[in-house]
Each structure stands twice: as C-alpha cells, then as structure tokens.
Enzyme design. Structure first.
Site, PDB file in Angstrom:
ATOM      1  N   GLY A   1       6.433 100.978 -99.853  1.00 32.56           N
ATOM      2  CA  GLY A   1       5.361 101.948-100.112  1.00 32.56           C
ATOM      3  C   GLY A   1       5.890 103.165-100.832  1.00 32.56           C
TER       4      GLY A   1
ATOM      5  N   ASP B   1       4.419  92.477-101.198  1.00 33.61           N
ATOM      6  CA  ASP B   1       3.401  92.796-100.195  1.00 33.61           C
ATOM      7  C   ASP B   1       4.080  92.590 -98.848  1.00 33.61           C
ATOM      8  OD1 ASP B   1       1.412  92.760 -98.306  1.00 33.61           O
ATOM      9  OD2 ASP B   1      -0.010  91.646 -99.554  1.00 33.61           O
TER      10      ASP B   1
ATOM     11  N   ASN C   1       7.894 102.236 -94.753  1.00 32.27           N
ATOM     12  CA  ASN C   1       6.947 103.343 -94.944  1.00 32.27           C
ATOM     13  C   ASN C   1       5.561 102.867 -95.383  1.00 32.27           C
ATOM     14  OD1 ASN C   1       6.251 106.295 -95.829  1.00 32.27           O
ATOM     15  ND2 ASN C   1       5.936 105.031 -97.652  1.00 32.27           N
TER      16      ASN C   1
ATOM     17  N   SER D   1       3.163 107.571 -86.803  1.00 30.92           N
ATOM     18  CA  SER D   1       2.277 108.718 -86.981  1.00 30.92           C
ATOM     19  C   SER D   1       2.028 109.318 -85.602  1.00 30.92           C
ATOM     20  CB  SER D   1       0.945 108.251 -87.577  1.00 30.92           C
ATOM     21  OG  SER D   1      -0.052 109.234 -87.386  1.00 30.92           O
TER      22      SER D   1
ATOM     23  N   TYR E   1      -5.561 101.851 -86.892  1.00 29.98           N
ATOM     24  CA  TYR E   1      -4.385 102.581 -87.384  1.00 29.98           C
ATOM     25  C   TYR E   1      -3.510 103.041 -86.211  1.00 29.98           C
ATOM     26  CZ  TYR E   1      -1.833 106.149 -90.126  1.00 29.98           C
ATOM     27  OH  TYR E   1      -0.870 106.904 -90.738  1.00 29.98           O
TER      28      TYR E   1
HETATM   29  P1  NAP Z   1      -0.166 106.612 -99.702  1.00 28.08           P
HETATM   30  O1  NAP Z   1      -0.020 107.825-100.558  1.00 28.08           O
HETATM   31  O2  NAP Z   1      -1.521 106.008 -99.535  1.00 28.08           O
HETATM   32  O3  NAP Z   1       0.874 105.505-100.208  1.00 28.08           O
HETATM   33  C1  NAP Z   1       0.948 104.271 -99.565  1.00 28.08           C
HETATM   34  C2  NAP Z   1       2.046 103.444-100.184  1.00 28.08           C
HETATM   35  O4  NAP Z   1       2.099 102.163 -99.517  1.00 28.08           O
HETATM   36  C3  NAP Z   1       1.830 103.178-101.644  1.00 28.08           C
HETATM   37  O5  NAP Z   1       3.079 103.257-102.302  1.00 28.08           O
HETATM   38  C4  NAP Z   1       1.318 101.738-101.671  1.00 28.08           C
HETATM   39  O6  NAP Z   1       1.691 101.150-102.883  1.00 28.08           O
HETATM   40  C5  NAP Z   1       2.086 101.131-100.496  1.00 28.08           C
HETATM   41  N1  NAP Z   1       1.503  99.925 -99.895  1.00 28.08           N
HETATM   42  C6  NAP Z   1       0.280  99.787 -99.329  1.00 28.08           C
HETATM   43  N2  NAP Z   1       0.120  98.549 -98.871  1.00 28.08           N
HETATM   44  C7  NAP Z   1       1.274  97.881 -99.130  1.00 28.08           C
HETATM   45  C8  NAP Z   1       1.732  96.552 -98.875  1.00 28.08           C
HETATM   46  N3  NAP Z   1       0.954  95.639 -98.263  1.00 28.08           N
HETATM   47  N4  NAP Z   1       2.980  96.199 -99.278  1.00 28.08           N
HETATM   48  C9  NAP Z   1       3.773  97.111 -99.903  1.00 28.08           C
HETATM   49  N5  NAP Z   1       3.399  98.373-100.165  1.00 28.08           N
HETATM   50  C10 NAP Z   1       2.165  98.752 -99.780  1.00 28.08           C
HETATM   51  O7  NAP Z   1       0.359 106.898 -98.206  1.00 28.08           O
HETATM   52  P2  NAP Z   1       1.214 108.103 -97.592  1.00 28.08           P
HETATM   53  O8  NAP Z   1       0.277 109.148 -97.153  1.00 28.08           O
HETATM   54  O9  NAP Z   1       2.350 108.441 -98.487  1.00 28.08           O
HETATM   55  O10 NAP Z   1       1.741 107.397 -96.252  1.00 28.08           O
HETATM   56  C11 NAP Z   1       3.003 106.742 -96.180  1.00 28.08           C
HETATM   57  C12 NAP Z   1       3.239 106.349 -94.724  1.00 28.08           C
HETATM   58  O11 NAP Z   1       3.189 107.514 -93.887  1.00 28.08           O
HETATM   59  C13 NAP Z   1       2.190 105.384 -94.161  1.00 28.08           C
HETATM   60  O12 NAP Z   1       2.804 104.453 -93.306  1.00 28.08           O
HETATM   61  C14 NAP Z   1       1.259 106.308 -93.397  1.00 28.08           C
HETATM   62  O13 NAP Z   1       0.590 105.610 -92.360  1.00 28.08           O
HETATM   63  C15 NAP Z   1       2.266 107.307 -92.843  1.00 28.08           C
HETATM   64  N6  NAP Z   1       1.659 108.587 -92.466  1.00 28.08           N
HETATM   65  C16 NAP Z   1       0.946 109.324 -93.380  1.00 28.08           C
HETATM   66  C17 NAP Z   1       0.374 110.523 -92.987  1.00 28.08           C
HETATM   67  C18 NAP Z   1      -0.424 111.384 -93.929  1.00 28.08           C
HETATM   68  O14 NAP Z   1      -1.034 112.368 -93.468  1.00 28.08           O
HETATM   69  N7  NAP Z   1      -0.434 111.103 -95.230  1.00 28.08           N
HETATM   70  C19 NAP Z   1       0.510 110.961 -91.654  1.00 28.08           C
HETATM   71  C20 NAP Z   1       1.243 110.190 -90.752  1.00 28.08           C
HETATM   72  C21 NAP Z   1       1.822 108.995 -91.169  1.00 28.08           C
HETATM   73  P3  NAP Z   1       0.777 100.171-103.790  1.00 28.08           P
HETATM   74  O15 NAP Z   1      -0.668 100.553-103.540  1.00 28.08           O
HETATM   75  O16 NAP Z   1       1.258 100.464-105.152  1.00 28.08           O
HETATM   76  O17 NAP Z   1       1.120  98.819-103.271  1.00 28.08           O
END
Ligand code: NAP
Length: 244
Positions: free
Chosen positions: A13, A61, A88, A139, A152
C-alpha cells in the site's frame, strides 16, 4: 551511509498516503524498498519518486496468497532477500452493521487482515534464516471499536492478535513483529470528511490535530532500526494522545 543500508523492505500500500511516506522514510535511511500496490503503474510512479537508496515498484493484491508468494520471490531475485516487511495496505467500506453487504465485510477482512497474514507467511520463511522486522499497520479503531466501522475495526483488532502471535512464534529466530496504531491521519482515506467533522475530531485529540503520514512513518523507521532491538509484540499508538 544510512542506518538501514543493506536492508530490503517490502512496503504494501505504498503508492500513496502513509505507505508512500514509510517507503520514502526507509529509502532515506538507506533501505532498498519494494513499493507495492495493486496497480503496477502507480507502484512504479511512487518508486520513481523515492529518494535515498530508492526502490522499485511491484504490483500485488495482498488478498491473493499466490501473488504474495510471487512478490517475495521477485523482490528477493531483483533486489535481495527481504529483511523488513511493512503490512500497510488497507481499505475501508464503512456502514452500520445492519447495512453492511457481505462483500463489504469480506473485502475489508481480505485486504486488511488476510493480506497481512498472506505477506507474513510468504516473507517469514526467509526471515527465519536471516532475522527480520515486521510492522503491521493497525488503527486505534481496532482497540476501541467505532460505530459504522465494524468490518474495519474487526480487521484491525485481528491484526493485533496476529502481531502478538507471530511475535511469539518468531522471537527465537530474531524476527521482531510489532504494530503501529494511528489515530486520524491526513490521507485520501480521511479526505472525504467535512470540515465540521474534522474540527469535532481534532477537539478530541489532546495534540489538537490529525497526524501527518510522516508522523507515522518515523515510528515505523524506529521499529525497524537497531534502536528497537528489544521490542516485539507491541502496539504503538500514534494518535496525538486520543486513546489513553
Ligand atoms: P490510502 O491513502 O487509502 O492508501 C491505501 C494504499 O493501500 C494505497 O497505496 C493502495 O494502493 C493500497 N491498497 C489497497 N488495497 C490493496 C491491496 N488489496 N493490495 C495491495 N495494496 C492495496 O490509505 P492510508 O490512509 O495511507 O492508510 C494506510 C494504512 O493505515 C491502512 O492500513 C489504514 O487502515 C491505516 N490507517 C489509516 C488511518 C488514517 O486516518 N488515514 C488511520 C489509522 C490507520 P492501490 O489503490 O494503488 O492498490
């Protein structure tokens, strides 16, 4: 010379958001980084934007076990054997339980929880011979629950149990396994929130703001560094003090 010179890191990710920031931070510390996303083009573009030791984009994936096995083989051949794995990749499909469709439950568990399991199983065989570091992105929602996010929260709570179990299984092989639990982070995942919702949430955060992706990436870098040699099975909250 960086403190991660000679290390090879897979960051899933990593095409944007927190994952990209982690890839950039690890590359800046000397690691070679496999930048992983579902789309090869997006992964390669992100890899091209890295500084430091740089990296290479790979399509995978994480919900597909065969693709995870192939990814680890390809990274080992094209870069070097994997010593750092950051799980991630994550998605949300928010809704109240009564309105949650089967596919919204399954997609979230498959990507967030099964994806981490698939990657750990694929990478840990090599790590058991050489030692290694695994960081799972959970998270605070996985610790507290959240209405509208049962799928989630279940996936992120599951990651905590996965982290602690694998930490116990692999400690004797010098593979350290930890989790990072962010609160709210400024990324695409939180971009749809209204200004009002954002302000209301910020009021509940003692530090008064959302995290930046770099706030999270710095903690991941610490956990994969020599300074964290005696830390395993832990969940480190990066949430501005929101959950105490
Ligand atoms: P994001 O901006 O939506 O990015 C998600 C990433 O995951 C993208 O690079 C996407 O790439 C990739 N992805 C999604 N499904 C995938 C799959 N099946 N296989 C491989 N890659 C995949 O998310 P983010 O906010 O940076 O979050 C990153 C992590 O932190 C997540 O696990 C999220 O749950 C966690 N988190 C986020 C927050 C927040 O507030 N943002 C808070 C707590 C935890 P493609 O679409 O190009 O495949």
């Amino acid at each position: 010379m960086g403190e991660l010179d000679g290390e090879v890191a897979i960051v899933t990710g990593a095409s944007r958001g927190i994952g990209f920031s982690i890839a950039e931070t690890l590359a800046g510390s000397g690691a070679e980084v496999a930048v992983v996303a579902r789309d090869e083009g997006r992964a390669s573009d992100a890899a091209a934007a890295l500084g430091g030791a740089g990296g290479q984009g790979f399509a995978c994936d994480v919900g597909e076990p065969d693709q995870c096995d192939e990814l680890v083989d390809r990274v080992s051949e094209e870069l070097d054997p994997v010593t750092i794995l950051v799980n991630n990749a994550g998605i949300t499909r928010d809704n109240l339980v009564l309105r949650t469709r089967d596919e919204d439950w399954e997609d979230v568990i498959r990507t967030n929880l099964t994806g981490a399991f698939n990657m750990i199983r694929a990478a840990s065989r090599g790590m058991m011979r050489r030692g290694g570091r695994i960081v799972n992105m959970t998270s605070v929602v996985g610790l507290t629950g959240n209405p509208g996010q049962a799928n989630y929260a279940a996936s992120k709570g599951g990651l905590v149990g996965l982290t602690k179990s694998v930490a116990k299984e692999l400690a004797s092989r010098d593979v350290l396994v930890n989790a990072v639990a962010p609160g709210f982070v400024e990324t695409d995942m939180t971009a749809d929130m209204s200004d009002e919702a954002r302000e209301e949430l910020a009021d509940r955060i003692p530090l008064g703001r959302f995290a930046t992706p770099d706030d999270v990436a710095g903690v991941v870098r610490f956990l994969v560094s020599e300074e964290a040699d005696y830390i395993t099975g832990q969940v480190i909250k990066v949430d501005g003090g929101m959950v105490m």
